[in-house]
Design an enzyme around this catalytic site. Structure first.
Site, mmCIF file in Angstrom:
data_model
loop_
_atom_site.group_PDB
_atom_site.id
_atom_site.type_symbol
_atom_site.label_atom_id
_atom_site.label_comp_id
_atom_site.label_asym_id
_atom_site.label_seq_id
_atom_site.Cartn_x
_atom_site.Cartn_y
_atom_site.Cartn_z
ATOM 1 C CE LYS A 81 -0.629 1.957 3.409
ATOM 2 N NZ LYS A 81 -2.300 1.824 3.252
ATOM 3 C CB SER A 113 -0.539 4.574 -4.865
ATOM 4 O OG SER A 113 -0.213 4.908 -3.477
#
Length: 376
Positions: A81, A113
């Site tokens: 990410k 999350s």
């Protein structure tokens, strides 16, 4: 987020541009091989292991697989990410008028999350931009702590994407911060796709003599940012791209949507692969399904994911989170995938790339997962 009107087109050339932009900001993670996992992947499963599955009564497939692992668990913040977040911030800084209009002071906001939360917090901090992060209440404590550690302001929400987005909208209204979605934006997709470019280049040095490229790459799929980005990076190369998901409680939304031709818009399941609890976004769906840059989708059980996670820890001596184990679980345990490889590759087999997408799980989290498995 950078205005869609200013985004680069969703092409392989744009992934190459994105890589040039973020290369100084992210790690070149290694591509590794493992003889034991190759042998396991190339050995037919026991007939008894198929009992109670949809493959009961079928002759186990016998593919020949040589596996190559892109270790994004060793990336900054412990997951792929970082690529999308850094690319999004760098593109936002290039947007005409954003900085001059006070955008850098108002900051950025997202909902995640854990891994995108940490990634955006880090990318924003390195550009001295405030980060507001909405995290579902079921997020793992180590991911929440890490996000706060990067200097972000963290807000709690419900677990579904709808609930996360509602809180994010409240934060935007209160702060004027710019939304940086976790997956559903071209800048995120192109940033994640840089991993696919590296994978292709690094694998060439490891392939058998005379082999030019991997035959295929399998990535996990949650919101689809990584899967679509890797698919873009492989466009025109001849390398096939496949997506893999958990099947638990309907978390295989992309697979179901791919097979019916209609994107599934909501996911409510609480699979142990917590990074894959989101529905595929609109922009990734366009690449995955509408442009057919992804060849097929596959799904695996919770037990398969746990077993693959354990194998990596015990045989590879690497720590990965359950979401990252889904591609390996597909190669080892999904008989549809394995039969496809056997049928299409024959005795020559495939050189198959698998993405370890992240390693953000605390030791007590690992213990908890496997303790629950033993008690079930």
């Amino acid at each position: 987020m950078a205005d869609l009107a200013t985004c680069r087109p969703l092409t392989r050339d744009s992934v190459i541009e994105a890589h040039a932009l973020i290369k100084p900001l992210v790690h070149l993670t290694p591509v590794l091989k493992n003889k034991t996992l190759n042998e396991l992947a190339s050995t037919p499963r026991h007939v008894a292991s198929l009992t109670g599955t949809k493959w009961q009564g079928r002759t186990p497939a016998k593919p020949t697989l040589r596996l190559y692992f892109k270790c994004e668990n060793l990336q900054r913040i412990g997951a792929f990410k970082a690529r999308g977040a850094f690319h999004a911030i760098e593109r936002l800084k290039l947007e005409p008028g954003w900085r001059e209009g006070g955008g850098a002071q108002r900051g950025v906001v997202t909902h995640s999350s854990g891994n995108h939360a940490q990634a955006l917090a880090l990318a924003a901090r390195e550009s001295s931009i405030p980060a507001h992060i909405v995290m579902p209440s079921v997020s793992r404590p180590n991911k929440v702590a890490a996000t706060k550690g990067y200097g972000a302001i963290v807000y709690s929400s419900g677990s579904t994407s709808v609930e996360r987005e509602a809180v994010a909208n409240e934060v935007i209204a209160a702060t004027g911060a710019r939304l940086v979605p976790p997956y559903d934006h071209p800048d995120i997709m192109l940033g994640q796709g840089t991993m696919g470019l590296e994978f292709q280049d690094q694998a060439r040095d490891l392939l058998p003599a005379g082999k030019k490229d991997l035959d295929a790459i399998v990535t996990p799929c949650g919101g689809g940012g990584m899967l679509s980005g890797v698919a873009l990076s492989c466009e025109g190369t001849g390398i096939r791209v496949y997506g893999s998901e958990p099947e638990y409680e309907g978390a295989d939304d992309a697979k179901r949507g791919y097979e019916t031709g209609k994107r599934v818009e909501t996911v409510k399941g609480l699979t142990i692969a917590d990074g894959l609890r989101t529905p595929v976004g609109v922009h990734p769906w366009g690449v995955i399904y509408e442009r057919k840059l992804v060849s097929a989708m596959f799904a695996v059980s919770e037990d398969d994911i746990l077993q693959a996670t354990k194998l990596v820890f015990e045989r590879f001596k690497l720590v990965i989170e359950p979401s990252a184990a889904v591609p390996l679980a597909t190669a080892l345990y999904n008989e549809d995938f394995r039969a496809m490889v056997e049928r299409e590759a024959g005795e020559a087999g495939w050189d198959l790339g698998l993405v370890f997408s992240g390693g953000n799980i605390a030791m007590d989290g690992l213990v908890e997962l496997f303790a629950a498995k033993q008690q079930s």
